[in-house]
Design a protein around this motif. Structure first.
Motif, mmCIF file in Angstrom:
data_model
loop_
_atom_site.group_PDB
_atom_site.id
_atom_site.type_symbol
_atom_site.label_atom_id
_atom_site.label_comp_id
_atom_site.label_asym_id
_atom_site.label_seq_id
_atom_site.Cartn_x
_atom_site.Cartn_y
_atom_site.Cartn_z
ATOM 1 N N LEU A 106 0.937 -17.326 3.622
ATOM 2 C CA LEU A 106 0.021 -16.236 3.966
ATOM 3 C C LEU A 106 -0.236 -15.349 2.755
ATOM 4 O O LEU A 106 -1.374 -14.964 2.488
ATOM 5 N N THR A 107 0.824 -15.034 2.020
ATOM 6 C CA THR A 107 0.654 -14.205 0.832
ATOM 7 C C THR A 107 -0.217 -14.909 -0.193
ATOM 8 O O THR A 107 -1.121 -14.308 -0.781
ATOM 9 N N ALA A 108 0.040 -16.199 -0.417
ATOM 10 C CA ALA A 108 -0.759 -16.956 -1.386
ATOM 11 C C ALA A 108 -2.229 -16.962 -1.000
ATOM 12 O O ALA A 108 -3.110 -16.783 -1.858
ATOM 13 N N GLY A 124 -9.372 -4.673 0.734
ATOM 14 C CA GLY A 124 -9.039 -3.258 0.631
ATOM 15 C C GLY A 124 -7.560 -2.970 0.533
ATOM 16 O O GLY A 124 -7.125 -2.144 -0.279
ATOM 17 N N THR A 125 -6.742 -3.647 1.356
ATOM 18 C CA THR A 125 -5.300 -3.394 1.322
ATOM 19 C C THR A 125 -4.712 -3.741 -0.045
ATOM 20 O O THR A 125 -3.792 -3.069 -0.520
ATOM 21 N N LEU A 126 -5.249 -4.778 -0.672
ATOM 22 C CA LEU A 126 -4.760 -5.173 -1.994
ATOM 23 C C LEU A 126 -5.363 -4.303 -3.091
ATOM 24 O O LEU A 126 -4.693 -3.973 -4.077
ATOM 25 N N LYS A 136 -5.809 2.455 10.928
ATOM 26 C CA LYS A 136 -6.149 1.827 9.651
ATOM 27 C C LYS A 136 -5.975 2.796 8.492
ATOM 28 O O LYS A 136 -5.543 2.405 7.400
ATOM 29 N N ARG A 137 -6.297 4.054 8.719
ATOM 30 C CA ARG A 137 -6.128 5.046 7.651
ATOM 31 C C ARG A 137 -4.647 5.261 7.348
ATOM 32 O O ARG A 137 -4.253 5.423 6.192
ATOM 33 N N GLU A 138 -3.813 5.233 8.383
ATOM 34 C CA GLU A 138 -2.368 5.345 8.169
ATOM 35 C C GLU A 138 -1.853 4.155 7.363
ATOM 36 O O GLU A 138 -0.969 4.303 6.501
ATOM 37 N N LEU A 139 -2.395 2.962 7.618
ATOM 38 C CA LEU A 139 -1.995 1.783 6.854
ATOM 39 C C LEU A 139 -2.345 1.958 5.382
ATOM 40 O O LEU A 139 -1.522 1.678 4.496
ATOM 41 N N ALA A 140 -3.564 2.432 5.112
ATOM 42 C CA ALA A 140 -3.983 2.641 3.719
ATOM 43 C C ALA A 140 -3.073 3.636 3.006
ATOM 44 O O ALA A 140 -2.702 3.438 1.847
ATOM 45 N N LEU A 141 -2.701 4.695 3.699
ATOM 46 C CA LEU A 141 -1.801 5.688 3.105
ATOM 47 C C LEU A 141 -0.428 5.078 2.827
ATOM 48 O O LEU A 141 0.193 5.354 1.798
ATOM 49 N N SER A 142 0.050 4.222 3.736
ATOM 50 C CA SER A 142 1.359 3.601 3.547
ATOM 51 C C SER A 142 1.362 2.646 2.363
ATOM 52 O O SER A 142 2.426 2.366 1.792
ATOM 53 N N LEU A 143 0.183 2.156 1.973
ATOM 54 C CA LEU A 143 0.072 1.230 0.845
ATOM 55 C C LEU A 143 -0.133 1.951 -0.488
ATOM 56 O O LEU A 143 -0.213 1.300 -1.526
ATOM 57 N N GLY A 144 -0.254 3.271 -0.440
ATOM 58 C CA GLY A 144 -0.340 4.022 -1.688
ATOM 59 C C GLY A 144 -1.567 4.888 -1.866
ATOM 60 O O GLY A 144 -1.672 5.601 -2.873
ATOM 61 N N ALA A 145 -2.510 4.854 -0.923
ATOM 62 C CA ALA A 145 -3.676 5.725 -1.046
ATOM 63 C C ALA A 145 -3.244 7.185 -0.991
ATOM 64 O O ALA A 145 -2.314 7.545 -0.259
ATOM 65 N N ASP A 146 -3.908 8.032 -1.768
ATOM 66 C CA ASP A 146 -3.577 9.457 -1.788
ATOM 67 C C ASP A 146 -4.201 10.207 -0.619
ATOM 68 O O ASP A 146 -3.669 11.225 -0.175
ATOM 69 N N VAL A 147 -5.324 9.709 -0.142
ATOM 70 C CA VAL A 147 -6.017 10.329 0.980
ATOM 71 C C VAL A 147 -6.831 9.247 1.668
ATOM 72 O O VAL A 147 -7.226 8.265 1.035
ATOM 73 N N ALA A 156 3.446 -9.979 -6.565
ATOM 74 C CA ALA A 156 3.925 -10.295 -5.217
ATOM 75 C C ALA A 156 5.393 -10.715 -5.241
ATOM 76 O O ALA A 156 6.186 -10.324 -4.374
ATOM 77 N N SER A 157 5.764 -11.506 -6.236
ATOM 78 C CA SER A 157 7.148 -11.981 -6.336
ATOM 79 C C SER A 157 8.126 -10.836 -6.554
ATOM 80 O O SER A 157 9.260 -10.865 -6.068
ATOM 81 N N SER A 158 7.681 -9.817 -7.288
ATOM 82 C CA SER A 158 8.552 -8.672 -7.567
ATOM 83 C C SER A 158 8.579 -7.655 -6.436
ATOM 84 O O SER A 158 9.344 -6.691 -6.479
ATOM 85 N N GLY A 159 7.734 -7.867 -5.419
ATOM 86 C CA GLY A 159 7.665 -6.924 -4.313
ATOM 87 C C GLY A 159 6.743 -5.753 -4.561
ATOM 88 O O GLY A 159 6.659 -4.838 -3.729
ATOM 89 N N SER A 160 6.014 -5.765 -5.677
ATOM 90 C CA SER A 160 5.107 -4.665 -6.018
ATOM 91 C C SER A 160 3.751 -4.773 -5.333
ATOM 92 O O SER A 160 2.975 -3.819 -5.360
ATOM 93 N N LEU A 161 3.462 -5.939 -4.741
ATOM 94 C CA LEU A 161 2.169 -6.163 -4.087
ATOM 95 C C LEU A 161 2.426 -6.875 -2.770
ATOM 96 O O LEU A 161 3.082 -7.918 -2.731
ATOM 97 N N LYS A 162 1.897 -6.307 -1.696
ATOM 98 C CA LYS A 162 2.140 -6.839 -0.351
ATOM 99 C C LYS A 162 0.830 -7.266 0.296
ATOM 100 O O LYS A 162 -0.138 -6.499 0.316
#
Length: 318
Positions: free
Chosen positions: A105-107, A143-145, A167-178, A278-284
Motif C-alpha cells: 500500500l505504501t509503495a 495531499g496527505t503526502l 479531514k482537516r484534523e488529519l491534515a493537521l496530524s500530518l504536519g499542516a500548520d493550519v 518512508a523507510s525511516s518513518g518520516s513519510l506516511k
C-alpha cells in the motif's frame, strides 16, 4: 484471469468484473503478478473518457500496480492501463524494487501520488526553505503526502484545505500548520489570513473552479500555483498573461507521464528519496481503504463522493 473491464463510458456502474486472457509482455514490458492495484481519481475520469489522454474501449483501467516479477517485489506504472487485474504489464523503465521495510500500500501511494507531490515541490515550483505552501485536498492521496513533503523540504508554513472537520484534523496530524474549509467565503482572504496576513508563495491545486481562481488571487509576487487536476470538473476562469505579468506570478501544469520523458531519470530519483523517507518513518501513506477487485465500483463511488482520505487499493485475490 479476473479483471475489471469497461466496454462503455460512464460512472462507476460501467466497471464490470470479467475473465480475460492473461496479457503477454512485449518489448520494454514486464508481466507482474498483481498483489495490489492502486485506485486514483484519474481512473474515474478515464472511465467516463474525460481524462487528459483519450480512453479506448474495451479497456481495463488501472495505471499502477504492486506485485511480483521474476522473484522481485515491485511497484510500477502499467504499460497501457490494465492494473485492475490479477496480472498486468508494467513498463520496464517505470518499475521499482520495493524495499523490505515498505508494504504494498505504501509503495502504491508513493509511485503516483507521492511522485506527483515530489515533482511539484522539487521541479514545478522549486520550493525554497521558509516559503509558505497551500495544499488543497490535503486529505487525499497526493495531499496527505504533499503536506508531509512540504514540511520535510523546509516549508515555513503549510496551509491545508479539506472539506470536512475530520479531514482537516488529519491534515493537521500530518504536519499542516493550519487547515481551512475550501468552501469558506472569500477563500483568497482566508488563505492570506492563515499565512499571517501575507500572500502565499506556493499553491498545489487539483480542485478547479473558484478554488483555483481564489488561490491564484492569493499568490504573492513570484508565487507559483501548480495545477495537477480538476476534481470538481469545473473549469477555472481563463488566465490572463498580462495579469501574470502584473503580479509576477506563475501557473504551472503538471502531468506525471511527462516526468518519464525527462533526462536524468527524474522519476527514479523521486522514488529513491520517497522510499528512503518512508523507510525511516518520516513519510506516511494514509490507508484509505482496501477493496476486493469485485468491489471496484464501490471504490470509485467512494472517490467521487469525496468521502475518502489517503490511498485506495484493490486486492485482486478477492
Amino acid at each position: 484471469m479476473r479483471a475489471i473491464q469497461i466496454t462503455e463510458f460512464g460512472g462507476p456502474e460501467v466497471l464490470t468484473l470479467t475473465d480475460l486472457p492473461e496479457p503477454v509482455a512485449g518489448p520494454g514490458q514486464v508481466l507482474v503478478d498483481v498483489t495490489r492495484a492502486g485506485v486514483n481519481y484519474a481512473d474515474t475520469h478515464q472511465a467516463e473518457n474525460t481524462y487528459l489522454a483519450a480512453s479506448k474501449l474495451p479497456m481495463v483501467p488501472g495505471g499502477e500496480i504492486a506485485g511480483t516479477a521474476g522473484g522481485r517485489r515491485v511497484v510500477g506504472l502499467t504499460a497501457d492501463g490494465g492494473g485492475y487485474a490479477e496480472k498486468a504489464l508494467a513498463m520496464e523503465g517505470a518499475l521499482y524494487d520495493i524495499p523490505d521495510s515498505v508494504d504494498d500500500l505504501t509503495a502504491l501511494g508513493l509511485v503516483v501520488q507521492g511522485a506527483t507531490a515530489w515533482v511539484m515541490l522539487r521541479k514545478s515550483v522549486h520550493l525554497e526553505p521558509g516559503e509558505s505552501v497551500v495544499v488543497h485536498a490535503a486529505a487525499g492521496g497526493v495531499g496527505t503526502l504533499a503536506v508531509q513533503l512540504a514540511k520535510a523540504f523546509g516549508a515555513g508554513r503549510v496551509i491545508a484545505t479539506a472539506s470536512s472537520e475530520e479531514k482537516r484534523e488529519l491534515a493537521l496530524s500530518l504536519g499542516a500548520d493550519v487547515a481551512l474549509d475550501p468552501a469558506t467565503p472569500e477563500l483568497r482572504k482566508a488563505l492570506i489570513e492563515a499565512n499571517g496576513g501575507r500572500r502565499v508563495d506556493v499553491v498545489l491545486e487539483m480542485t478547479g473552479g473558484t478554488v483555483t481562481d481564489q488561490s491564484l488571487a492569493a499568490l504573492a509576487p513570484f508565487g507559483r500555483l501548480a495545477f495537477y487536476g480538476m476534481a470538481s470538473r469545473e473549469q477555472p476562469s481563463p488566465i490572463s498573461a498580462p495579469s501574470l505579468l502584473r503580479h509576477s506570478t506563475a501557473v504551472i501544469g503538471m502531468w506525471l507521464p511527462h516526468v518519464l520523458t525527462l533526462p536524468g531519470d527524474v522519476m527514479r530519483r523521486a522514488m529513491t528519496e520517497l522510499f528512503d523517507l518512508a523507510s525511516s518513518g518520516s513519510l506516511k501513506v494514509v490507508n484509505g481503504g482496501e477493496y476486493g477487485l469485485s468491489e471496484a465500483r464501490a471504490a470509485h463511488e467512494a472517490l467521487r463522493s469525496r468521502k475518502t482520505t489517503g490511498k485506495l487499493v484493490l486486492d485482486p485475490s478477492r
